[in-house]
Design a protein around this motif. Structure first.
Motif, PDB file in Angstrom:
ATOM      1  N   THR A 210       0.977  -1.162   0.153  1.00  0.00           N
ATOM      2  CA  THR A 210       0.081   0.067   0.072  1.00  0.00           C
ATOM      3  C   THR A 210       1.327   1.487   0.047  1.00  0.00           C
ATOM      4  O   THR A 210       1.743   1.652   0.558  1.00  0.00           O
ATOM      5  N   THR A 211       0.449   2.146  -0.855  1.00  0.00           N
ATOM      6  CA  THR A 211       0.736   3.421  -0.814  1.00  0.00           C
ATOM      7  C   THR A 211       0.381   4.480  -0.746  1.00  0.00           C
ATOM      8  O   THR A 211      -1.141   4.796  -1.420  1.00  0.00           O
ATOM      9  N   ILE A 212       0.830   5.905   0.092  1.00  0.00           N
ATOM     10  CA  ILE A 212      -0.182   7.378  -0.321  1.00  0.00           C
ATOM     11  C   ILE A 212       0.234   8.064  -1.125  1.00  0.00           C
ATOM     12  O   ILE A 212      -0.086   9.408  -1.758  1.00  0.00           O
ATOM     13  N   GLY A 213       1.762   7.608  -2.240  1.00  0.00           N
ATOM     14  CA  GLY A 213       2.543   7.676  -3.002  1.00  0.00           C
ATOM     15  C   GLY A 213       3.357   9.274  -2.169  1.00  0.00           C
ATOM     16  O   GLY A 213       3.793  10.858  -2.324  1.00  0.00           O
ATOM     17  N   ASP A 214       3.392   8.739  -0.619  1.00  0.00           N
ATOM     18  CA  ASP A 214       4.602   9.382  -0.671  1.00  0.00           C
ATOM     19  C   ASP A 214       6.058   8.819  -1.126  1.00  0.00           C
ATOM     20  O   ASP A 214       6.469   8.100  -1.211  1.00  0.00           O
ATOM     21  N   LEU A 215       7.487   9.692  -1.372  1.00  0.00           N
ATOM     22  CA  LEU A 215       8.507   9.832  -1.875  1.00  0.00           C
ATOM     23  C   LEU A 215      10.397   9.487  -0.259  1.00  0.00           C
ATOM     24  O   LEU A 215       9.766  10.352   0.711  1.00  0.00           O
ATOM     25  N   GLY A 216      10.509   8.652  -0.250  1.00  0.00           N
ATOM     26  CA  GLY A 216      11.931   8.470   0.872  1.00  0.00           C
ATOM     27  C   GLY A 216      12.888   7.678   0.200  1.00  0.00           C
ATOM     28  O   GLY A 216      12.436   6.371  -0.832  1.00  0.00           O
ATOM     29  N   HIS A 217      13.645   7.349   1.265  1.00  0.00           N
ATOM     30  CA  HIS A 217      14.879   6.703   1.530  1.00  0.00           C
ATOM     31  C   HIS A 217      14.791   5.531   2.489  1.00  0.00           C
ATOM     32  O   HIS A 217      14.596   5.871   3.678  1.00  0.00           O
ATOM     33  N   VAL A 218      15.195   4.188   2.761  1.00  0.00           N
ATOM     34  CA  VAL A 218      15.496   3.663   3.547  1.00  0.00           C
ATOM     35  C   VAL A 218      17.232   3.221   4.112  1.00  0.00           C
ATOM     36  O   VAL A 218      17.716   3.062   2.485  1.00  0.00           O
ATOM     37  N   ASP A 219      17.710   3.244   5.369  1.00  0.00           N
ATOM     38  CA  ASP A 219      19.172   3.103   5.190  1.00  0.00           C
ATOM     39  C   ASP A 219      19.368   1.843   4.742  1.00  0.00           C
ATOM     40  O   ASP A 219      18.422   0.400   4.971  1.00  0.00           O
ATOM     41  N   GLU A 220      21.133   1.226   5.313  1.00  0.00           N
ATOM     42  CA  GLU A 220      20.804  -0.140   5.218  1.00  0.00           C
ATOM     43  C   GLU A 220      19.711  -0.958   6.909  1.00  0.00           C
ATOM     44  O   GLU A 220      20.383  -2.349   6.818  1.00  0.00           O
ATOM     45  N   ASP A 221      19.930  -0.234   8.195  1.00  0.00           N
ATOM     46  CA  ASP A 221      19.045  -0.929   8.685  1.00  0.00           C
ATOM     47  C   ASP A 221      17.793  -0.053   9.367  1.00  0.00           C
ATOM     48  O   ASP A 221      16.846  -0.653  10.237  1.00  0.00           O
ATOM     49  N   GLY A 222      16.891  -0.074   7.849  1.00  0.00           N
ATOM     50  CA  GLY A 222      15.850   0.136   7.350  1.00  0.00           C
ATOM     51  C   GLY A 222      14.948   1.114   8.123  1.00  0.00           C
ATOM     52  O   GLY A 222      14.046   1.480   8.009  1.00  0.00           O
TER      53      GLY A 222
END
Length: 511
Positions: free
Chosen positions: A382-394
């Motif tokens: 599921t998404t609401i259209g937000d953007l981002g990234h995760v690092d190696e630890d989540g």
């Protein structure tokens, strides 16, 4: 209650027996209600709603200022199997008419101040519904049978998006066939991390019609704690209330936190805040400099969480984690985070893309099957259209909303990153970074700022802000211009109405 776990959250009927005189809701300007009183009033209102024809699965709308009747109305619906829809009382009659037409409430609880707009909105929507006025409710409820209802069923929330990219969309959460005393914990892991229990005194300074204040009003009263509510937000008055009511938990949006921090140091020092155990911020990303200032002032009690009205997933970052990883909104508490590109290919840590949560309930927008379909992919995420990234630890780092991404010369610029840099400048009180039409680049990055008291608009200051960005951002991210405005449009919970900021620029370009 049959089958009820005594350690689980309950509801006012149980607290009215175990701690009848404990305050359930306190208004900072004086009025308060105990669990005994809340149980009596919500039970009678539930009976009145039945007499008026409201049946399980119908909707109860609430259009009110912050006042005691919020709790009465909310619990009347939550113990009668109704969808409870808290609606923005600042909407015009036309805007409110659209929302009321969408949710078609069986009844509306409002106030004398809001009633004229509600009555006009009902007429616009062509509805036949019962309108109950808060100031007249006590007298009306005295005539209602106060005996317990034999067939209580748990209600559910119907929240509306803020309508920042079009008309508000209704988000109906599942209606469960349960007795209210057997309700599952709401936001259980987050509540546990924040230590909210029956001893909590939870200050909610935002309007109750927004998702987080409404949800925490419900949660704290399920647990038997006390909610303190402000009629309106005022930074210095909030500190007074924390001291006076011995508040243990405070929820603010970043805009409120910034205004608290910009109070003169002697004003902040004047108030005893030692009762605070947790300050939690949500509703918009908290800039890392702002979070660092808050931690330096308040100590290691500042938490942040990320989620949405849709309930599609949730993260949390503790004070220690915020210090170790500035800018993160934490790791998943609900669901599993995935980040993909525009084609749905999952991206490695560090790359910005669309945020999805797996393992959560589907998002359903009332009356909009197409939007509901777009919010879910073929893997059930599921998404609401937000953007981002995760690092190696989540740990998740937000980059903004997909619809607000600036494409300048074919390169994506994420406004949240530029806004965070500008917010750290001592002359800037608030900022919106937008894309404006540009013949060469397609879109050019532009900053629209509100200055702090004492700062004076000038070409030199604009140059200084651009130079500030030049030292901290890659060239393609830097604003090509800075405009100063008296104030930026935000909802009362701090959400920036970015489309309102962008619109004049695009209209002038004929787009």
């Amino acid at each position: 209650m049959p089958g009820h776990d005594p350690k689980a959250p309950v509801y006012p009927a149980v607290h009215a027996q175990t701690r009848p005189d404990h305050p359930a809701l306190v208004m900072s300007d004086g009025p308060r209600t105990t669990y005994r009183e809340l149980e009596r009033s919500s039970r009678r209102l539930a009976r009145l709603l039945r007499e008026l024809g409201a049946a399980r699965g119908d909707t109860l709308a609430i259009v009110l200022e912050n006042r005691l009747e919020w709790a009465t109305a909310m619990w009347a619906g939550m113990r009668t199997g109704l969808y409870v829809a808290p609606l923005n009382r600042h909407l015009t009659a036309t805007e409110l008419g659209y929302v009321l037409g969408d949710c078609a409430p069986a009844a509306i609880v409002t106030s004398r101040r809001c009633a004229p707009a509600v009555e006009e909105a009902v007429a616009i929507a062509g509805l036949r519904t019962s309108i109950l006025v808060a100031e007249e409710l006590d007298a009306r409820l005295r005539a209602v049978d106060g005996a317990p209802l034999a067939d209580e069923r748990l209600g559910a929330r119907m929240l509306y998006s803020s309508g920042t990219t079009g008309r508000p969309k209704g988000i109906r959460q599942p209606l469960r066939d349960l007795h209210p005393a057997d309700a599952p914990p709401r936001l259980g892991p987050l509540v546990e991390r924040m230590g909210i229990d029956e001893q909590a005194v939870f200050l909610s300074p935002a309007p109750n019609y927004h998702a987080a204040p409404f949800t925490f009003l419900l949660i704290v009263q399920m647990l038997g704690g006390t909610v303190v509510s402000l009629p309106r937000f005022d930074a210095e008055d909030l500190l007074r209330v924390v001291e006076e009511q011995r508040v243990t938990h405070l929820q603010v949006v970043p805009t409120m936190l910034r205004r608290l921090l910009r109070l003169p140091e002697e004003v902040r020092a004047r108030h005893d805040l030692s009762s605070l155990r947790v300050v939690v911020t949500s509703g918009a990303p908290c800039a890392r400099e702002l979070e660092a200032e808050a931690l330096a002032w308040l100590g290691p009690i500042v938490h942040e969480y990320y989620g949405a009205s849709e309930g599609y997933g949730q993260t949390h970052v503790s004070p220690q984690e915020a210090l170790e990883r500035p800018g993160t909104v934490g790791r998943a508490l609900k669901g599993e985070i995935h980040v993909t590109d525009a084609d749905g290919v999952e991206l490695p840590p560090g790359e910005v893309g669309r945020i999805w949560f797996a393992g959560t309930d589907p998002v359903r927008y009332h009356g909009d099957e197409e939007k509901s379909r777009r919010a879910r992919n073929d893997r059930g995420w599921t998404t609401i259209g937000d953007l981002g990234h995760v690092d190696e630890d989540g740990f998740l780092f937000l980059a903004g909303r997909e619809s607000h991404t600036i494409i300048s010369g074919g390169v994506n610029v994420y406004p949240a990153e530029v806004e965070e840099v500008l917010e750290a400048h001592p002359a800037v009180a608030d900022v919106a970074v937008i894309g404006v039409p540009d013949d060469d680049l397609g879109e050019a990055v532009r900053a629209v700022v509100q200055l702090c008291d004492g700062a004076v608009e000038s070409p030199e200051l604009a140059d200084e802000l651009v130079a500030w960005c030049r030292e901290r951002l890659a060239g393609f991210k830097r604003p090509r211009g800075v405009d100063v405005v008296a104030s930026l449009p935000r909802t009362p919970t701090g959400k920036l109405l970015k489309d309102e900021v962008r619109r004049p620029y695009w209209e002038r370009a004929g787009v």
